[in-house]
Design an enzyme around this catalytic site. Structure first.
Site, PDB file in Angstrom:
ATOM      1  CG  HIS A  16      40.940  84.232   5.370  1.00 44.03           C
ATOM      2  ND1 HIS A  16      39.924  83.539   5.979  1.00 44.03           N
ATOM      3  CD2 HIS A  16      41.769  83.301   4.828  1.00 44.03           C
ATOM      4  CE1 HIS A  16      40.119  82.244   5.805  1.00 44.03           C
ATOM      5  NE2 HIS A  16      41.229  82.069   5.118  1.00 44.03           N
ATOM      6  CG  ASN A  26      41.121  78.893   7.111  1.00 42.98           C
ATOM      7  OD1 ASN A  26      40.055  79.436   6.877  1.00 42.98           O
ATOM      8  ND2 ASN A  26      42.043  78.724   6.185  1.00 42.98           N
ATOM      9  CB  CYS A  74      39.440  81.897   2.337  1.00 46.86           C
ATOM     10  SG  CYS A  74      39.850  80.202   2.816  1.00 46.86           S
TER      11      CYS A  74
END
Length: 325
Positions: free
Chosen positions: A252, A282, A113
């Site tokens: 994020h 996500n 990520c």
């Protein structure tokens, strides 16, 4: 004359298929209320046909058009992904082939990520060392391909998509600070073993499902809250700007509670925090560039805005940057 790297164009792409929390209720022991309360996610996009490089291409074309440059002006391609089309060649090479450009360097970065900020740091260094003038940086993920749809703790989190930026040499400040971190002690907290050489070496006994994406959520959450907040604060302190100069936080997009904690540490009101995970979930390395593009295209973020971004992912890795758009 000072030389900077600056984002001059953005683009994003999401598949058309929407998988809502209500859809997940039909085949996973979960509920819309449980998912929203714990994560803030309401739906995510799933790629039924496009590969990671194909989604990257769609986002890249939009970024190139937005930057008002030619494909031939691109000196290099960096793709941040943990779901590449294949182990060899890189997704960046596939993307370069789809764009029809020959010669520029092309490689992938896997920092999960945190991958987009890691890639931005590499691009910034290459530009400042006169090794490139225009770099196409893409965060692209087809996370649905590595999800164990029987694992209710993880399958509700992830979605597919791609976000791209053109990072170019500029005489005006763009990227102001970059911080990259990792701690290999925690590799087991968030991993996907399927597809790696360790997994593939045991071909006689493939157990794909148990080697797909897995995460020890509570442990990751505790570390992520602290790490993302700390690195975001430090990035601002090293940027040459004051905290009052920060216009937006683009974190994020993993968990709304983590995002709220980071915003609180930065003393930013909710209207200065860009949140897209409710619609897209996500998307790992794609989450920051897609959120940036969406906020620019809807008019929320305008030229001259100072932005802090922070990310946390498998590795464990974490990173932050402050840049002026």
């Amino acid at each position: 004359m000072n030389s900077y790297s600056k984002i001059i164009g953005t683009g994003s792409y999401f598949p058309s298929k929407i998988l809502t929390n209500k859809d997940l209720e039909k085949f996973v022991d979960t509920s819309d209320e449980w998912i929203v309360t714990r994560t803030g996610i309401r739906e995510r996009r799933i790629s039924e046909d496009k590969t990671t490089s194909e989604m990257a291409y769609e986002a890249a074309i939009k970024a190139i058009e937005d930057a008002q440059i030619r494909k031939e002006d691109i000196d290099g391609v960096i793709v941040a992904t943990c779901t590449p089309d294949s182990l060899v060649p890189s997704t960046a090479c596939y993307l370069e082939g789809k764009l029809g450009i020959k010669g520029p360097f092309a490689f992938d970065i896997n920092a999960a990520c945190s991958g987009f900020i890691y890639s931005l740091a590499i691009g910034d260094s290459l530009i400042k060392n006169n090794l490139a003038n225009n770099i196409l940086i893409v965060g692209a993920e087809r996370l649905s391909s590595i999800v164990n749809w029987k694992d209710r703790s993880t399958c509700v989190l992830l979605g597919d998509g791609a976000g791209a930026v053109i990072l170019s040499k500029s005489d005006k400040p763009g990227v102001r600070s970059l911080l990259l971190h990792a701690d290999g002690e925690y590799t087991s907290l968030l991993e996907c073993k399927a597809g790696g050489s360790t997994f593939l070496s045991n071909r006689e006994d493939f157990d794909i499902e148990s080697n797909l994406f897995s995460m020890k959520g509570n442990e990751v959450f505790k570390i992520a809250v602290r790490a993302m907040a700390d690195v975001a604060v430090k990035a601002v302190e090293e940027s040459g700007l004051n905290f009052e100069d920060i216009d937006f936080l683009i974190p994020h997009q993993a968990n709304l509670r983590i995002i709220d904690a980071v915003a609180k540490r930065l003393k930013l009101d909710s209207d200065k925090v860009i949140v897209t995970l409710d619609k897209f979930g996500n998307t790992s390395a794609a989450s920051i560039p897609t959120a940036l593009d969406i906020a620019r295209k809807n008019g929320k973020i305008k030229e001259g805005a100072n932005i802090v971004s922070a990310a946390f992912g498998g590795g464990l890795t974490w990173a932050a940057t402050v840049f002026t758009i």
